[in-house]
Write a protein that holds these residues in place. Sequence first.
Motif, PDB file in Angstrom:
ATOM      1  N   PRO A 135      -2.849  -3.505   7.200  1.00 33.34           N
ATOM      2  CA  PRO A 135      -4.213  -3.911   7.318  1.00 33.34           C
ATOM      3  C   PRO A 135      -5.217  -2.959   6.371  1.00 33.34           C
ATOM      4  O   PRO A 135      -6.324  -3.072   6.122  1.00 33.34           O
ATOM      5  CB  PRO A 135      -4.510  -3.627   8.738  1.00 33.34           C
ATOM      6  CG  PRO A 135      -3.658  -2.823   9.197  1.00 33.34           C
ATOM      7  CD  PRO A 135      -2.540  -2.894   8.305  1.00 33.34           C
ATOM      8  N   VAL A 136      -4.646  -1.911   5.886  1.00 33.19           N
ATOM      9  CA  VAL A 136      -5.278  -0.745   5.083  1.00 33.19           C
ATOM     10  C   VAL A 136      -4.535  -0.596   3.839  1.00 33.19           C
ATOM     11  O   VAL A 136      -3.222  -0.986   3.511  1.00 33.19           O
ATOM     12  CB  VAL A 136      -5.282   0.497   5.993  1.00 33.19           C
ATOM     13  CG1 VAL A 136      -6.100   0.142   7.251  1.00 33.19           C
ATOM     14  CG2 VAL A 136      -3.941   1.002   6.281  1.00 33.19           C
ATOM     15  N   ARG A 137      -5.224   0.024   2.853  1.00 29.47           N
ATOM     16  CA  ARG A 137      -4.793   0.650   1.854  1.00 29.47           C
ATOM     17  C   ARG A 137      -3.967   1.889   2.067  1.00 29.47           C
ATOM     18  O   ARG A 137      -4.727   2.712   2.514  1.00 29.47           O
ATOM     19  CB  ARG A 137      -5.839   0.623   0.673  1.00 29.47           C
ATOM     20  CG  ARG A 137      -5.163   1.110  -0.757  1.00 29.47           C
ATOM     21  CD  ARG A 137      -4.536  -0.085  -1.451  1.00 29.47           C
ATOM     22  NE  ARG A 137      -3.883   0.218  -2.916  1.00 29.47           N
ATOM     23  CZ  ARG A 137      -3.130  -0.403  -3.403  1.00 29.47           C
ATOM     24  NH1 ARG A 137      -2.811  -1.621  -2.920  1.00 29.47           N
ATOM     25  NH2 ARG A 137      -2.850  -0.479  -4.905  1.00 29.47           N
ATOM     26  N   LEU A 138      -2.739   1.966   1.662  1.00 30.15           N
ATOM     27  CA  LEU A 138      -1.953   3.249   1.987  1.00 30.15           C
ATOM     28  C   LEU A 138      -1.626   3.878   0.768  1.00 30.15           C
ATOM     29  O   LEU A 138      -1.016   3.298  -0.122  1.00 30.15           O
ATOM     30  CB  LEU A 138      -0.888   2.607   2.979  1.00 30.15           C
ATOM     31  CG  LEU A 138       0.229   3.922   3.231  1.00 30.15           C
ATOM     32  CD1 LEU A 138      -0.388   4.842   4.409  1.00 30.15           C
ATOM     33  CD2 LEU A 138       1.224   3.409   3.942  1.00 30.15           C
ATOM     34  N   ARG A 139      -1.876   5.015   0.857  1.00 32.86           N
ATOM     35  CA  ARG A 139      -1.688   6.079  -0.440  1.00 32.86           C
ATOM     36  C   ARG A 139      -0.451   7.017   0.379  1.00 32.86           C
ATOM     37  O   ARG A 139      -0.892   7.795   1.096  1.00 32.86           O
ATOM     38  CB  ARG A 139      -2.564   6.815  -1.171  1.00 32.86           C
ATOM     39  CG  ARG A 139      -2.440   7.844  -2.207  1.00 32.86           C
ATOM     40  CD  ARG A 139      -3.555   8.259  -2.697  1.00 32.86           C
ATOM     41  NE  ARG A 139      -4.205   7.403  -3.251  1.00 32.86           N
ATOM     42  CZ  ARG A 139      -5.618   7.804  -3.504  1.00 32.86           C
ATOM     43  NH1 ARG A 139      -6.543   8.940  -3.318  1.00 32.86           N
ATOM     44  NH2 ARG A 139      -6.049   6.793  -4.406  1.00 32.86           N
ATOM     45  N   ALA A 140       0.644   7.360  -0.441  1.00 27.48           N
ATOM     46  CA  ALA A 140       1.507   8.124   0.239  1.00 27.48           C
ATOM     47  C   ALA A 140       1.508   9.445  -0.597  1.00 27.48           C
ATOM     48  O   ALA A 140       0.849   9.655  -1.771  1.00 27.48           O
ATOM     49  CB  ALA A 140       2.912   7.697  -0.040  1.00 27.48           C
ATOM     50  N   TRP A 141       2.202  10.710  -0.198  1.00 31.63           N
ATOM     51  CA  TRP A 141       2.339  11.961  -0.778  1.00 31.63           C
ATOM     52  C   TRP A 141       2.864  11.895  -2.286  1.00 31.63           C
ATOM     53  O   TRP A 141       2.456  12.759  -3.251  1.00 31.63           O
ATOM     54  CB  TRP A 141       2.949  12.730   0.163  1.00 31.63           C
ATOM     55  CG  TRP A 141       4.615  12.613   0.461  1.00 31.63           C
ATOM     56  CD1 TRP A 141       5.599  12.644  -0.363  1.00 31.63           C
ATOM     57  CD2 TRP A 141       4.807  11.709   1.433  1.00 31.63           C
ATOM     58  NE1 TRP A 141       6.299  12.343   0.004  1.00 31.63           N
ATOM     59  CE2 TRP A 141       6.305  11.680   1.207  1.00 31.63           C
ATOM     60  CE3 TRP A 141       4.191  11.141   2.628  1.00 31.63           C
ATOM     61  CZ2 TRP A 141       7.296  11.103   2.291  1.00 31.63           C
ATOM     62  CZ3 TRP A 141       5.143  10.420   3.432  1.00 31.63           C
ATOM     63  CH2 TRP A 141       6.535  10.355   3.330  1.00 31.63           C
ATOM     64  N   ASP A 142       3.578  10.583  -2.864  1.00 32.07           N
ATOM     65  CA  ASP A 142       3.765  10.631  -4.121  1.00 32.07           C
ATOM     66  C   ASP A 142       3.033   9.918  -5.152  1.00 32.07           C
ATOM     67  O   ASP A 142       3.248   9.665  -6.247  1.00 32.07           O
ATOM     68  CB  ASP A 142       5.223   9.992  -4.174  1.00 32.07           C
ATOM     69  CG  ASP A 142       5.236   8.510  -3.769  1.00 32.07           C
ATOM     70  OD1 ASP A 142       4.443   8.069  -3.099  1.00 32.07           O
ATOM     71  OD2 ASP A 142       6.084   7.907  -4.050  1.00 32.07           O
ATOM     72  N   GLY A 143       1.670   9.512  -4.453  1.00 31.83           N
ATOM     73  CA  GLY A 143       0.662   9.081  -5.069  1.00 31.83           C
ATOM     74  C   GLY A 143       0.833   7.511  -5.469  1.00 31.83           C
ATOM     75  O   GLY A 143      -0.037   6.795  -5.772  1.00 31.83           O
ATOM     76  N   SER A 144       1.866   7.007  -4.756  1.00 29.46           N
ATOM     77  CA  SER A 144       2.101   5.376  -4.792  1.00 29.46           C
ATOM     78  C   SER A 144       1.151   4.782  -3.855  1.00 29.46           C
ATOM     79  O   SER A 144       0.597   5.549  -2.567  1.00 29.46           O
ATOM     80  CB  SER A 144       3.701   5.154  -4.558  1.00 29.46           C
ATOM     81  OG  SER A 144       3.938   5.694  -3.130  1.00 29.46           O
ATOM     82  N   GLU A 145       0.888   3.535  -3.903  1.00 25.00           N
ATOM     83  CA  GLU A 145      -0.072   2.945  -2.991  1.00 25.00           C
ATOM     84  C   GLU A 145       0.586   1.416  -2.672  1.00 25.00           C
ATOM     85  O   GLU A 145       1.212   0.674  -3.421  1.00 25.00           O
ATOM     86  CB  GLU A 145      -1.643   2.799  -3.566  1.00 25.00           C
ATOM     87  CG  GLU A 145      -2.283   4.079  -3.702  1.00 25.00           C
ATOM     88  CD  GLU A 145      -3.673   3.805  -4.200  1.00 25.00           C
ATOM     89  OE1 GLU A 145      -4.058   2.677  -4.174  1.00 25.00           O
ATOM     90  OE2 GLU A 145      -4.326   4.878  -4.529  1.00 25.00           O
TER      91      GLU A 145
ATOM     92  N   VAL B 237      -6.367   4.818   3.553  1.00 20.47           N
ATOM     93  CA  VAL B 237      -5.794   5.785   4.280  1.00 20.47           C
ATOM     94  C   VAL B 237      -4.608   6.393   3.657  1.00 20.47           C
ATOM     95  O   VAL B 237      -3.762   5.979   2.914  1.00 20.47           O
ATOM     96  CB  VAL B 237      -4.952   5.171   5.554  1.00 20.47           C
ATOM     97  CG1 VAL B 237      -4.382   6.122   6.525  1.00 20.47           C
ATOM     98  CG2 VAL B 237      -6.018   4.689   6.503  1.00 20.47           C
ATOM     99  N   GLU B 238      -4.555   7.799   3.531  1.00 20.16           N
ATOM    100  CA  GLU B 238      -3.663   8.588   2.701  1.00 20.16           C
ATOM    101  C   GLU B 238      -2.759   9.396   3.585  1.00 20.16           C
ATOM    102  O   GLU B 238      -3.401  10.124   4.617  1.00 20.16           O
ATOM    103  CB  GLU B 238      -4.380   9.514   1.731  1.00 20.16           C
ATOM    104  CG  GLU B 238      -3.561  10.535   1.048  1.00 20.16           C
ATOM    105  CD  GLU B 238      -4.431  11.348   0.181  1.00 20.16           C
ATOM    106  OE1 GLU B 238      -3.655  12.325  -0.703  1.00 20.16           O
ATOM    107  OE2 GLU B 238      -5.720  11.478   0.176  1.00 20.16           O
ATOM    108  N   ILE B 239      -1.500   9.287   3.609  1.00 23.52           N
ATOM    109  CA  ILE B 239      -0.366  10.047   4.233  1.00 23.52           C
ATOM    110  C   ILE B 239      -0.225  11.241   3.246  1.00 23.52           C
ATOM    111  O   ILE B 239       0.525  11.006   2.210  1.00 23.52           O
ATOM    112  CB  ILE B 239       0.755   9.267   4.563  1.00 23.52           C
ATOM    113  CG1 ILE B 239       0.459   7.985   5.415  1.00 23.52           C
ATOM    114  CG2 ILE B 239       1.686  10.191   5.267  1.00 23.52           C
ATOM    115  CD1 ILE B 239       1.546   7.378   5.931  1.00 23.52           C
TER     116      ILE B 239
END
Length: 436
Positions: free
Chosen positions: A36-46, A55-57
């Motif tokens: 339900p959200v746009r997710l950004r991970a610690w490697d820069g991928s989304e 939401v950034e992890i």
Amino acid sequence: MSASTTDRPSAAPTAAGGVAAQLAEALRPFVGGDLPVRLRAWDGSEAGPADAPLVEIRTPDAVRRLLWRPGELGAAQAYVTGEIEVHGDLDAALTHAFAVAKERNLSGGGRPSAAAMKQALRTAKDLGVLGLPPAHPASQARIRGRLHSKLRDIRSISHHYDLSNEFYSLILEPSMAYSSGYHSSPEQPLEEAQAAKLSLVCRKLGLEPGMRLLDVGCGWGSLSLHAAEHFGAKVVGVTIAAEQKKFIDARIAERGLQDRVEIRLQDYRDAVPPAGQEYDAVSSIEMGEHVGQSNYPTYAGVLHDAVKPGGRVLIQQMSRTGRWPGGGPFIESFIAPDMYMRPVGETVAFLERGGLEVRDVHAMREHYVHTVAGWLERFEANIDRLTELVGEEVVRVWRLYLVGGAMAFRDGRMGVDQILMVRPGSAHTLPWVRDF
């Protein structure tokens, strides 16, 4: 209100697939489908909808934390430590998440299936994030002792209220009223709304010069001082927060009210006077939530026994329906350990069984939305000094607390009410027509 000190970063090339895509697939059973959200991970991928809240992890620790503490508590721990960031407006992001959960009928109460957990663990292993749980955030409460013993109550109250008087002065308005105001309109300044609430309480109690008032759980003394200064009452306030007593004592001296206001560092269970020396009126503003379910009959008995027959008692208290009478895992772990709320009707029943006659119940839920909005405005305006005082983690705790609290009152998950009562046994002086 900004959820973080940074706005959503501008678009940049991201890894194709990457960690975000793997997390999105593993999360499908938990979120009922697509992210339900746009997710950004610690490697820069989304991954996830481009127009949804971002939401950034930021670190694998967030995933590890959520594996050990699935649901609200793990997410809150990751947010307050900065392992997860919500870019943009936190209220809008949480409101969106609640709407999606409702649409997908995600109650949040069930355990994940074995298959879902197996897939989550496989993904975590592939990402190299399996391991022991991260340490609890430093801001998380660690309260020990028998539930609602006097010592444990002191520790619970201290966790929340003894951050420092300056901290609260930067969020609350000058009277330091830490409870819902009484707003004539959404535009009314917070200071005026709090003064209106204090005067409303005094009028409902029928205070006149020379009358004796017991203020149970007096906070920073907003009502105690107001009743003495503006209604001529002689007030005894009780609190178990040492920082609050120091603050009020200083204000008493500044205003020359030593002959009209006395503040005692005292548990409410020790506040009942000897027979024949009862008070003319008793107040307790948003303190009943902290006494606990099993002790509420004792609290109701104190209110009854402390006031003279025919005298009035007024409490202002928050209500809550459904699961989590303590407010939910985040509130119970970070803000108000051991708090207990219930539907207002159940509170009225407790008070009636305690011997009090309930005369009026005044619902004020919408007022709290505007009160918290005022606190949030001051919070953000003073964010630099607040961070200097308590650090970034506690600031993040309070941002989540204030935003989430405003949403709970706005959406009807919580309420707040003023309950006016009299002690039977003598004629009361309540007017035939309410003109409070």
